[in-house]
Design an enzyme around this catalytic site. Structure first.
Site, PDB file in Angstrom:
ATOM      1  N   TRP A 186     -33.805 -10.491   8.268  1.00 31.73           N
ATOM      2  CA  TRP A 186     -33.813 -11.734   9.046  1.00 31.73           C
ATOM      3  C   TRP A 186     -34.266 -11.397  10.460  1.00 31.73           C
ATOM      4  O   TRP A 186     -33.770 -10.435  11.064  1.00 31.73           O
ATOM      5  CB  TRP A 186     -32.430 -12.387   9.103  1.00 31.73           C
ATOM      6  CG  TRP A 186     -32.441 -13.539  10.073  1.00 31.73           C
ATOM      7  CD1 TRP A 186     -33.017 -14.760   9.871  1.00 31.73           C
ATOM      8  CD2 TRP A 186     -31.934 -13.548  11.415  1.00 31.73           C
ATOM      9  NE1 TRP A 186     -32.897 -15.521  11.012  1.00 31.73           N
ATOM     10  CE2 TRP A 186     -32.237 -14.815  11.967  1.00 31.73           C
ATOM     11  CE3 TRP A 186     -31.266 -12.612  12.215  1.00 31.73           C
ATOM     12  CZ2 TRP A 186     -31.893 -15.167  13.277  1.00 31.73           C
ATOM     13  CZ3 TRP A 186     -30.924 -12.970  13.509  1.00 31.73           C
ATOM     14  CH2 TRP A 186     -31.234 -14.236  14.034  1.00 31.73           C
ATOM     15  N   GLU A 227     -34.832 -13.866   4.731  1.00 31.39           N
ATOM     16  CA  GLU A 227     -33.978 -15.007   5.114  1.00 31.39           C
ATOM     17  C   GLU A 227     -34.672 -15.929   6.109  1.00 31.39           C
ATOM     18  O   GLU A 227     -35.063 -15.515   7.191  1.00 31.39           O
ATOM     19  CB  GLU A 227     -32.670 -14.484   5.720  1.00 31.39           C
ATOM     20  CG  GLU A 227     -31.713 -15.601   6.146  1.00 31.39           C
ATOM     21  CD  GLU A 227     -30.395 -15.064   6.729  1.00 31.39           C
ATOM     22  OE1 GLU A 227     -30.278 -13.837   6.923  1.00 31.39           O
ATOM     23  OE2 GLU A 227     -29.502 -15.886   6.996  1.00 31.39           O
ATOM     24  N   LYS A 229     -34.988 -19.687   8.392  1.00 32.85           N
ATOM     25  CA  LYS A 229     -34.149 -20.487   9.280  1.00 32.85           C
ATOM     26  C   LYS A 229     -34.981 -21.641   9.810  1.00 32.85           C
ATOM     27  O   LYS A 229     -36.186 -21.518   9.986  1.00 32.85           O
ATOM     28  CB  LYS A 229     -33.686 -19.581  10.424  1.00 32.85           C
ATOM     29  CG  LYS A 229     -32.622 -20.162  11.303  1.00 32.85           C
ATOM     30  CD  LYS A 229     -31.973 -19.039  12.112  1.00 32.85           C
ATOM     31  CE  LYS A 229     -30.915 -19.566  13.035  1.00 32.85           C
ATOM     32  NZ  LYS A 229     -30.082 -18.519  13.603  1.00 32.85           N
ATOM     33  N   ASP A 260     -29.378 -19.329   3.555  1.00 28.80           N
ATOM     34  CA  ASP A 260     -28.167 -19.385   4.382  1.00 28.80           C
ATOM     35  C   ASP A 260     -27.772 -20.855   4.513  1.00 28.80           C
ATOM     36  O   ASP A 260     -28.604 -21.693   4.879  1.00 28.80           O
ATOM     37  CB  ASP A 260     -28.459 -18.745   5.757  1.00 28.80           C
ATOM     38  CG  ASP A 260     -27.224 -18.705   6.664  1.00 28.80           C
ATOM     39  OD1 ASP A 260     -26.590 -19.762   6.850  1.00 28.80           O
ATOM     40  OD2 ASP A 260     -26.913 -17.630   7.211  1.00 28.80           O
ATOM     41  N   HIS A 263     -28.896 -22.847   7.607  1.00 26.29           N
ATOM     42  CA  HIS A 263     -30.261 -22.698   8.115  1.00 26.29           C
ATOM     43  C   HIS A 263     -31.204 -23.834   7.746  1.00 26.29           C
ATOM     44  O   HIS A 263     -32.420 -23.659   7.694  1.00 26.29           O
ATOM     45  CB  HIS A 263     -30.846 -21.364   7.647  1.00 26.29           C
ATOM     46  CG  HIS A 263     -30.244 -20.201   8.373  1.00 26.29           C
ATOM     47  ND1 HIS A 263     -30.780 -18.941   8.363  1.00 26.29           N
ATOM     48  CD2 HIS A 263     -29.155 -20.126   9.180  1.00 26.29           C
ATOM     49  CE1 HIS A 263     -30.049 -18.129   9.091  1.00 26.29           C
ATOM     50  NE2 HIS A 263     -29.047 -18.823   9.598  1.00 26.29           N
ATOM     51  N   HIS A 287     -26.328 -16.659   1.714  1.00 22.54           N
ATOM     52  CA  HIS A 287     -25.460 -16.429   2.859  1.00 22.54           C
ATOM     53  C   HIS A 287     -24.540 -17.636   2.911  1.00 22.54           C
ATOM     54  O   HIS A 287     -24.903 -18.692   3.418  1.00 22.54           O
ATOM     55  CB  HIS A 287     -26.263 -16.289   4.150  1.00 22.54           C
ATOM     56  CG  HIS A 287     -26.651 -14.876   4.435  1.00 22.54           C
ATOM     57  ND1 HIS A 287     -27.176 -14.475   5.628  1.00 22.54           N
ATOM     58  CD2 HIS A 287     -26.556 -13.767   3.659  1.00 22.54           C
ATOM     59  CE1 HIS A 287     -27.397 -13.164   5.575  1.00 22.54           C
ATOM     60  NE2 HIS A 287     -27.036 -12.721   4.394  1.00 22.54           N
ATOM     61  N   ASP A 295     -26.029 -24.565  13.082  1.00 25.86           N
ATOM     62  CA  ASP A 295     -25.795 -23.293  12.395  1.00 25.86           C
ATOM     63  C   ASP A 295     -24.636 -22.558  13.067  1.00 25.86           C
ATOM     64  O   ASP A 295     -24.804 -21.492  13.647  1.00 25.86           O
ATOM     65  CB  ASP A 295     -27.102 -22.483  12.473  1.00 25.86           C
ATOM     66  CG  ASP A 295     -26.991 -21.128  11.805  1.00 25.86           C
ATOM     67  OD1 ASP A 295     -26.250 -21.003  10.833  1.00 25.86           O
ATOM     68  OD2 ASP A 295     -27.672 -20.183  12.276  1.00 25.86           O
ATOM     69  N   ASP A 297     -21.816 -21.198  11.896  1.00 25.93           N
ATOM     70  CA  ASP A 297     -21.181 -20.067  11.213  1.00 25.93           C
ATOM     71  C   ASP A 297     -19.662 -20.108  11.246  1.00 25.93           C
ATOM     72  O   ASP A 297     -19.008 -19.110  11.537  1.00 25.93           O
ATOM     73  CB  ASP A 297     -21.695 -18.731  11.793  1.00 25.93           C
ATOM     74  CG  ASP A 297     -23.166 -18.514  11.498  1.00 25.93           C
ATOM     75  OD1 ASP A 297     -23.497 -18.293  10.333  1.00 25.93           O
ATOM     76  OD2 ASP A 297     -23.990 -18.575  12.443  1.00 25.93           O
ATOM     77  N   ASP A 327     -21.611 -15.117   5.416  1.00 24.59           N
ATOM     78  CA  ASP A 327     -22.163 -14.971   6.764  1.00 24.59           C
ATOM     79  C   ASP A 327     -21.507 -15.986   7.700  1.00 24.59           C
ATOM     80  O   ASP A 327     -21.972 -17.108   7.829  1.00 24.59           O
ATOM     81  CB  ASP A 327     -23.691 -15.166   6.732  1.00 24.59           C
ATOM     82  CG  ASP A 327     -24.321 -14.845   8.081  1.00 24.59           C
ATOM     83  OD1 ASP A 327     -23.625 -14.303   8.956  1.00 24.59           O
ATOM     84  OD2 ASP A 327     -25.524 -15.152   8.268  1.00 24.59           O
TER      85      ASP A 327
HETATM   86  C1  RNT Z   1     -28.772 -15.556  11.632  1.00 28.12           C
HETATM   87  C2  RNT Z   1     -28.703 -15.185  10.195  1.00 28.12           C
HETATM   88  C3  RNT Z   1     -28.321 -13.765   9.917  1.00 28.12           C
HETATM   89  C4  RNT Z   1     -27.199 -13.266  10.787  1.00 28.12           C
HETATM   90  C5  RNT Z   1     -26.673 -11.933  10.390  1.00 28.12           C
HETATM   91  C6  RNT Z   1     -25.785 -11.330  11.444  1.00 28.12           C
HETATM   92  O1  RNT Z   1     -29.010 -16.879  11.825  1.00 28.12           O
HETATM   93  O2  RNT Z   1     -27.866 -16.057   9.515  1.00 28.12           O
HETATM   94  O3  RNT Z   1     -28.029 -13.641   8.564  1.00 28.12           O
HETATM   95  O4  RNT Z   1     -26.129 -14.153  10.810  1.00 28.12           O
HETATM   96  O5  RNT Z   1     -27.714 -11.117  10.045  1.00 28.12           O
HETATM   97 ZN    ZN Z   2     -27.476 -15.558   7.430  1.00 32.12          ZN
END
Ligand code: RNT
Ligand code: ZN
Length: 420
Positions: A186, A227, A229, A260, A263, A287, A295, A297, A327
């Protein structure tokens, strides 16, 4: 709760599910085969051990100042061990390159398997698998927001080399531990404001990735993932590695495509993408995260989207091609608890999906009987899933229900709060 009660409730639940043709024992044997890749970075707010003086960049942000974050690899491993003692099953740990365990001052493009030897020894001893990620953020050379698509060829070279050595570390994990490592790329690359040239950075990213993946590695040891986004802090207008970009790249080059949960557009869900992707992709990486308005998290809770992810994986038998990683990062609560909550929830979502009367529901749907489809779905929401979950935790030797909270509190008092 006494074991006899747990067993009695389980037997009762089995009868109710059994009446719908659901084999609960079989579901549990299936569940114990599934490994969740637990991300190490919840334990120390994505700081890592290389370049600890660097601030967190790349548009990912951790908020909160809960005491007790791990400061060393030893502390992080001890915290992970605590978390795993409260989670049923055998799982994996997902490392980022900045979590190298070494006294050497080593640059990211010069990392070698030996810098992760202690992690491998520990994983062997604990019976865990390992996954890996190059760290293309929180670094002097990514400060302006670009890495693999940087206009400067020397900076691109640095990040290409970092990703190349990362794959080798992944292959070393896989070979040493006898289970495939997923190495996920990523990069944060993107523009805060509207770009003139949307194509150039994507051409450069494509060319860089071709170099990163040029060396063939044994797929038994390492699988590559990419990955995407939609937007990030500081890349609101344009992200080079968008979903279309990586879906195209992954399909053409036989890479795992990483989805993810945070994302995509706020109303877009990854659960609805799995059945499409599975028809074309050689593999998927998840993720599992929880976006709140963006986003963000947040720690994964047992919400509708998590349940839907579980349903899609189970109903369409996608567990063989899907690697489930977590994640999220929350520094406002106990970090060990964050792991336990998010991982237990992810396992629960899979179990819930295995205890649904899918055949009957499909039959109703195919026959156009949407009334039964809705009615049965809703009635099943109050079936005794909890009794099966409790039994599974007891069988796996981990705390049943909320009893794990006291263990985390004690660990906090004895270990986490002793850290300066
Ligand atoms: C960032 C991505 C990625 C990170 C990690 C730490 O937007 O989601 O996966 O969160 O690599
Ligand atoms: Zn991620």
């Amino acid at each position: 709760m006494p074991l006899s009660d747990i067993e009695r409730n389980y037997e009762e639940a089995k009868k109710l599910y059994g009446a719908h043709g659901i084999d609960v024992d079989q579901a549990l044997s299936r569940l114990e085969q599934i490994k969740i890749s637990v991300h190490c970075w919840q334990g120390d707010d994505v700081r890592g051990f290389l370049n600890r003086d660097q601030e967190l960049t790349g548009g990912i942000s951790v908020t909160g100042s809960y005491p007790g974050a791990a400061r060393t690899p030893e502390e992080l491993r001890t915290d992970l061990e605590k978390a795993f003692s409260l989670i049923p099953g055998k799982h994996k740990v997902n490392l980022h390159a900045i979590y190298a365990d070494t006294d050497e001052k080593v640059e990211l493009d010069r990392l070698e398997p030996k810098h992760f030897r202690k992690w491998v020894d520990w994983a062997k001893e604990q019976g865990l698998g390992l996954d890996f990620n190059p760290t293309c953020f929180s670094h002097e050379k990514s400060k302006d927001g670009f890495t693999l698509s940087h206009p400067d060829p020397e900076i691109r070279r640095f990040w290409i080399d970092h990703c190349r050595v990362s794959r080798k570390i992944g292959a070393y994990f896989g070979e040493q531990l006898g289970q495939t490592c997923v190495t996920n790329v990523w990069v944060p690359d993107g523009f805060k404001d509207i770009p003139v040239d949307r194509m150039g950075p994507r051409q450069r990213l494509k060319a860089s990735l071709d170099e990163v993946f040029a060396e063939p590695l044994n797929p038994k040891h390492n699988l590559d993932a990419v990955e995407s986004k939609l937007f990030g802090l500081g890349s609101e207008a344009y992200v080079v590695g968008s979903h279309e970009f990586y879906m195209g790249y992954g399909l053409r080059n036989d890479k795992l495509i990483c989805l993810d949960a945070g994302h995509f557009h706020p109303t877009e869900v990854i659960s609805n993408k799995l059945s499409s992707l599975a028809l074309f992709a050689s593999g998927i990486l998840l993720h599992v995260s929880r976006p709140m308005r963006w986003d963000s998290d947040h720690v994964v809770i047992l919400d509708d989207e998590l349940l839907d992810i579980g349903r899609e994986l189970v109903r369409h038998d996608l567990l063989g091609i899907t690697h489930i990683g977590l994640d999220f990062f929350d520094a406002s609560i106990n970090r060990v608890a964050a792991w336990v909550i998010g991982t237990r929830n992810t396992i629960k979502a899979l179990l819930r999906a295995m205890l649904e009367p899918v055949e009957a529901l499909k039959k109703a749907e195919l026959g156009g009987d949407y009334t039964t489809r809705l009615a049965l779905t809703e009635e099943f929401k109050s079936y005794p899933f909890g009794a099966v979950w409790d039994y599974y935790c007891a069988k796996k030797g981990v705390p049943v229900r909320e009893t794990w909270i006291a263990e985390v509190k004690q660990y906090e008092k004895e270990v986490l709060l002793q850290r300066g």
